[in-house]
Scaffold this motif. Structure first.
Motif, PDB file in Angstrom:
ATOM      1  N   VAL A  38    -130.468  31.944  92.529  1.00  0.00           N
ATOM      2  CA  VAL A  38    -131.161  32.159  91.259  1.00  0.00           C
ATOM      3  C   VAL A  38    -130.493  31.315  90.175  1.00  0.00           C
ATOM      4  CG1 VAL A  38    -131.911  34.486  91.861  1.00  0.00           C
ATOM      5  CG2 VAL A  38    -129.686  34.141  90.725  1.00  0.00           C
ATOM      6  N   PRO A  39    -131.234  30.941  89.112  1.00  0.00           N
ATOM      7  CA  PRO A  39    -130.642  30.142  88.022  1.00  0.00           C
ATOM      8  C   PRO A  39    -129.634  30.975  87.211  1.00  0.00           C
ATOM      9  CG  PRO A  39    -133.047  29.987  88.056  1.00  0.00           C
ATOM     10  CD  PRO A  39    -132.672  31.111  88.963  1.00  0.00           C
ATOM     11  N   ILE A  40    -128.549  30.313  86.803  1.00  0.00           N
ATOM     12  CA  ILE A  40    -127.575  30.912  85.888  1.00  0.00           C
ATOM     13  C   ILE A  40    -127.704  30.259  84.519  1.00  0.00           C
ATOM     14  CG2 ILE A  40    -125.111  31.240  85.408  1.00  0.00           C
ATOM     15  CD1 ILE A  40    -124.623  31.340  88.383  1.00  0.00           C
ATOM     16  N   ASP A  41    -127.834  28.941  84.515  1.00  0.00           N
ATOM     17  CA  ASP A  41    -128.015  28.210  83.266  1.00  0.00           C
ATOM     18  C   ASP A  41    -129.511  28.037  83.002  1.00  0.00           C
ATOM     19  OD1 ASP A  41    -125.282  28.005  83.119  1.00  0.00           O
ATOM     20  OD2 ASP A  41    -125.258  26.023  84.118  1.00  0.00           O
ATOM     21  N   PRO A  42    -129.905  28.132  81.731  1.00  0.00           N
ATOM     22  CA  PRO A  42    -131.319  27.927  81.415  1.00  0.00           C
ATOM     23  C   PRO A  42    -131.782  26.531  81.859  1.00  0.00           C
ATOM     24  CG  PRO A  42    -130.159  28.888  79.561  1.00  0.00           C
ATOM     25  CD  PRO A  42    -129.099  28.486  80.559  1.00  0.00           C
ATOM     26  N   GLY A  43    -132.926  26.484  82.442  1.00  0.00           N
ATOM     27  CA  GLY A  43    -133.492  25.202  82.868  1.00  0.00           C
ATOM     28  C   GLY A  43    -133.061  24.741  84.246  1.00  0.00           C
ATOM     29  N   ALA A  44    -132.093  25.444  84.840  1.00  0.00           N
ATOM     30  CA  ALA A  44    -131.628  25.026  86.165  1.00  0.00           C
ATOM     31  C   ALA A  44    -132.715  25.303  87.219  1.00  0.00           C
ATOM     32  CB  ALA A  44    -130.347  25.764  86.519  1.00  0.00           C
ATOM     33  N   ILE A  45    -132.841  24.392  88.162  1.00  0.00           N
ATOM     34  CA  ILE A  45    -133.826  24.548  89.241  1.00  0.00           C
ATOM     35  C   ILE A  45    -133.080  24.900  90.525  1.00  0.00           C
ATOM     36  CG2 ILE A  45    -135.604  23.406  90.615  1.00  0.00           C
ATOM     37  CD1 ILE A  45    -136.159  21.613  88.209  1.00  0.00           C
ATOM     38  N   CYS A  46    -133.368  26.084  91.036  1.00  0.00           N
ATOM     39  CA  CYS A  46    -132.646  26.579  92.207  1.00  0.00           C
ATOM     40  C   CYS A  46    -133.627  26.956  93.312  1.00  0.00           C
ATOM     41  CB  CYS A  46    -131.802  27.805  91.830  1.00  0.00           C
ATOM     42  SG  CYS A  46    -130.701  27.511  90.424  1.00  0.00           S
ATOM     43  N   THR A  47    -133.198  26.719  94.514  1.00  0.00           N
ATOM     44  CA  THR A  47    -134.049  27.014  95.666  1.00  0.00           C
ATOM     45  C   THR A  47    -133.276  27.826  96.681  1.00  0.00           C
ATOM     46  OG1 THR A  47    -135.228  24.934  95.344  1.00  0.00           O
ATOM     47  CG2 THR A  47    -135.473  26.028  97.475  1.00  0.00           C
ATOM     48  N   SER A  48    -133.859  28.939  97.103  1.00  0.00           N
ATOM     49  CA  SER A  48    -133.233  29.734  98.159  1.00  0.00           C
ATOM     50  C   SER A  48    -133.280  28.931  99.466  1.00  0.00           C
ATOM     51  CB  SER A  48    -133.948  31.070  98.313  1.00  0.00           C
ATOM     52  OG  SER A  48    -133.832  31.836  97.122  1.00  0.00           O
ATOM     53  N   ARG A  49    -132.295  29.233 100.344  1.00  0.00           N
ATOM     54  CA  ARG A  49    -132.245  28.429 101.561  1.00  0.00           C
ATOM     55  C   ARG A  49    -131.729  29.253 102.732  1.00  0.00           C
ATOM     56  NH1 ARG A  49    -127.499  26.597  98.681  1.00  0.00           N
ATOM     57  NH2 ARG A  49    -125.614  27.032  99.895  1.00  0.00           N
ATOM     58  N   CYS A  50    -132.037  28.698 103.924  1.00  0.00           N
ATOM     59  CA  CYS A  50    -131.445  29.232 105.148  1.00  0.00           C
ATOM     60  C   CYS A  50    -130.287  28.327 105.528  1.00  0.00           C
ATOM     61  CB  CYS A  50    -132.473  29.261 106.283  1.00  0.00           C
ATOM     62  SG  CYS A  50    -133.722  30.547 106.092  1.00  0.00           S
ATOM     63  N   GLN A  51    -129.218  28.923 105.986  1.00  0.00           N
ATOM     64  CA  GLN A  51    -128.021  28.150 106.296  1.00  0.00           C
ATOM     65  C   GLN A  51    -127.355  28.722 107.537  1.00  0.00           C
ATOM     66  OE1 GLN A  51    -127.004  25.528 104.251  1.00  0.00           O
ATOM     67  NE2 GLN A  51    -125.477  25.007 105.816  1.00  0.00           N
ATOM     68  N   SER A  52    -126.917  27.818 108.403  1.00  0.00           N
ATOM     69  CA  SER A  52    -126.203  28.280 109.593  1.00  0.00           C
ATOM     70  C   SER A  52    -124.830  28.791 109.192  1.00  0.00           C
ATOM     71  CB  SER A  52    -126.048  27.127 110.592  1.00  0.00           C
ATOM     72  OG  SER A  52    -125.224  27.522 111.664  1.00  0.00           O
ATOM     73  N   PRO A  53    -124.449  29.943 109.688  1.00  0.00           N
ATOM     74  CA  PRO A  53    -123.140  30.492 109.299  1.00  0.00           C
ATOM     75  C   PRO A  53    -121.974  29.889 110.058  1.00  0.00           C
ATOM     76  CG  PRO A  53    -124.240  31.982 110.787  1.00  0.00           C
ATOM     77  CD  PRO A  53    -125.187  30.852 110.556  1.00  0.00           C
ATOM     78  N   GLY A  96    -125.250  24.977  93.959  1.00  0.00           N
ATOM     79  CA  GLY A  96    -125.707  23.883  93.124  1.00  0.00           C
ATOM     80  C   GLY A  96    -125.464  24.172  91.655  1.00  0.00           C
ATOM     81  N   PRO A  97    -125.525  23.102  90.810  1.00  0.00           N
ATOM     82  CA  PRO A  97    -125.252  23.266  89.377  1.00  0.00           C
ATOM     83  C   PRO A  97    -126.220  24.231  88.699  1.00  0.00           C
ATOM     84  CG  PRO A  97    -125.290  20.947  90.009  1.00  0.00           C
ATOM     85  CD  PRO A  97    -125.800  21.712  91.180  1.00  0.00           C
ATOM     86  N   GLY A  98    -125.655  25.151  87.938  1.00  0.00           N
ATOM     87  CA  GLY A  98    -126.460  26.090  87.171  1.00  0.00           C
ATOM     88  C   GLY A  98    -127.098  27.169  88.008  1.00  0.00           C
ATOM     89  N   CYS A  99    -126.738  27.288  89.307  1.00  0.00           N
ATOM     90  CA  CYS A  99    -127.342  28.275  90.191  1.00  0.00           C
ATOM     91  C   CYS A  99    -126.259  29.178  90.776  1.00  0.00           C
ATOM     92  CB  CYS A  99    -128.093  27.606  91.335  1.00  0.00           C
ATOM     93  SG  CYS A  99    -129.462  26.550  90.791  1.00  0.00           S
ATOM     94  N   GLY A 100    -126.638  30.371  91.120  1.00  0.00           N
ATOM     95  CA  GLY A 100    -125.713  31.312  91.723  1.00  0.00           C
ATOM     96  C   GLY A 100    -126.383  32.072  92.856  1.00  0.00           C
ATOM     97  N   VAL A 101    -125.544  32.631  93.723  1.00  0.00           N
ATOM     98  CA  VAL A 101    -126.050  33.393  94.865  1.00  0.00           C
ATOM     99  C   VAL A 101    -126.304  34.819  94.420  1.00  0.00           C
ATOM    100  CG1 VAL A 101    -125.575  34.205  97.189  1.00  0.00           C
ATOM    101  CG2 VAL A 101    -124.799  31.931  96.472  1.00  0.00           C
ATOM    102  N   GLN A 102    -127.543  35.258  94.589  1.00  0.00           N
ATOM    103  CA  GLN A 102    -127.862  36.622  94.199  1.00  0.00           C
ATOM    104  C   GLN A 102    -127.673  37.599  95.354  1.00  0.00           C
ATOM    105  OE1 GLN A 102    -132.022  37.867  93.518  1.00  0.00           O
ATOM    106  NE2 GLN A 102    -131.354  38.430  91.440  1.00  0.00           N
ATOM    107  N   SER A 103    -128.091  37.180  96.554  1.00  0.00           N
ATOM    108  CA  SER A 103    -127.933  38.072  97.703  1.00  0.00           C
ATOM    109  C   SER A 103    -127.826  37.232  98.976  1.00  0.00           C
ATOM    110  CB  SER A 103    -129.106  39.043  97.813  1.00  0.00           C
ATOM    111  OG  SER A 103    -130.317  38.341  98.017  1.00  0.00           O
ATOM    112  N   LEU A 104    -127.264  37.876  99.973  1.00  0.00           N
ATOM    113  CA  LEU A 104    -127.099  37.243 101.275  1.00  0.00           C
ATOM    114  C   LEU A 104    -127.769  38.118 102.324  1.00  0.00           C
ATOM    115  CD1 LEU A 104    -123.268  36.460 100.975  1.00  0.00           C
ATOM    116  CD2 LEU A 104    -125.150  34.929 100.425  1.00  0.00           C
ATOM    117  N   ALA A 105    -128.295  37.487 103.347  1.00  0.00           N
ATOM    118  CA  ALA A 105    -128.907  38.237 104.442  1.00  0.00           C
ATOM    119  C   ALA A 105    -128.754  37.444 105.727  1.00  0.00           C
ATOM    120  CB  ALA A 105    -130.380  38.510 104.169  1.00  0.00           C
TER     121      ALA A 105
END
Length: 306
Positions: A153-168, A187-196
């Motif tokens: 999810v975005p942390i900084d206003p205007g940041a473009i963030c995309t959720s992704r799948c990632q190999s652990p 990524g810049p201006g983005c943070g992890v909201q949840s993990l699954a």
């Protein structure tokens, strides 16, 4: 004495019996309007000799009579042999073909010297075509390997963030807490909201184009001659590309090469070895043997074909 001439005519012929139905004789006087005794004598002679001339095959007329040597009755044996096993429209077409050939003078039903016997003409037609149809098949595949799904999810206003799948990494994941390292660095201006930890996140879609089938050739026609068929119900091929056809209503099997050229045939109606009663199926094996489903005889027949 007046001069009389007798004009003997056979007015009507019966086509199928090749014999006249009625014989009419009459006279015309030359130079006089009345009949004389000689006229009556001439009439009697005309009636007497007309049957004799007909028996000897002589036909006297000013007009040519329609020939009866190409009638259905005259050609009955040729029709029975050439159109065996046919019925309905197929039989009618076969019969007409024989009679038309006879009337055209290309063959004979009465053993005329110099002409072959009348039989249906076998034709084989090869046609090529470039018409084609393309079929597309789409397959969707989902993986079963567990991966980490990171909700970014975005942390900084205007940041473009995309959720992704990632190999652990090695060992995979079992719970969301196993995905901390895999989901680091959103990524810049983005943070992890949840993990699954999920099992079917990656999805692969594959589109396959199936090559079209192009028409190549055809052969055969309706009839009982070589290369003709009457309700062919099944085909089989051998290792050399030869084609075997169950010619059901002709009670036989026909063999062709890969281009449709007639090679051989065997079988006829009956219950003996090598005979058939409406065989609807044929099959081959790697040894060159041919198996025929002899339906109405309630059996399977096996043949060795070189």
């Amino acid at each position: 004495m007046r001069d009389f001439s007798v004009d003997k005519r056979v007015e009507e012929w019966h086509r199928d019996d090749r014999a006249p139905k009625t014989i009419v004789a009459w006279e015309r006087p030359r130079g006089g309007p009345t009949m004389t005794t000689m006229t009556r004598m001439a009439r009697g002679a005309a009636v007497l000799f007309a049957p004799v001339a007909l028996a000897a095959g002589v036909f006297v007329s000013r007009a040519k009579a329609a020939p009866s040597i190409c009638s259905s009755k005259a050609c009955s044996e040729e029709i029975a042999a050439g159109c065996a096993g046919l019925s309905g429209m197929a039989l009618k077409a076969c019969k007409s073909l024989i009679l038309d050939q006879c009337k055209a003078g290309t063959c004979t039903c009465t053993m005329q010297p110099g002409l072959p016997d009348c039989t249906p003409t076998t034709t084989s037609t090869t046609t090529t075509s470039t018409t084609s149809t393309t079929t597309t098949s789409t397959t969707t595949t989902s993986t079963t390997t567990a991966v980490c799904f990171c909700t970014i999810v975005p942390i900084d206003p205007g940041a473009i963030c995309t959720s992704r799948c990632q190999s652990p990494g090695v060992g995979g994941c079992r719970t969301g807490s196993d995905c901390l390292l895999a989901c680091a660095g959103p990524g810049p201006g983005c943070g992890v909201q949840s993990l699954a930890c999920v099992a079917t996140c990656p999805t692969t879609t594959t589109t396959t184009t199936i090559p079209p089938c192009t028409f190549l050739l055809t052969w055969g026609s309706s009839g009982s001659g070589d290369g003709q068929f009457a309700n062919p119900a099944d085909v089989a091929t051998d290792g050399s590309g030869n084609v075997y056809v169950a010619d059901t209503n002709n009670n036989r099997i026909q063999k062709f090469d890969a281009s449709g050229t007639f090679l051989t045939t065997w079988g006829n109606f009956g219950s003996g070895n090598g005979q058939f009663s409406s065989p609807p199926g044929v099959a081959t094996n790697g040894s060159g043997n041919v198996y025929v489903a002899d339906t109405n005889n309630d059996r399977i027949q096996k043949f060795a074909c070189p």
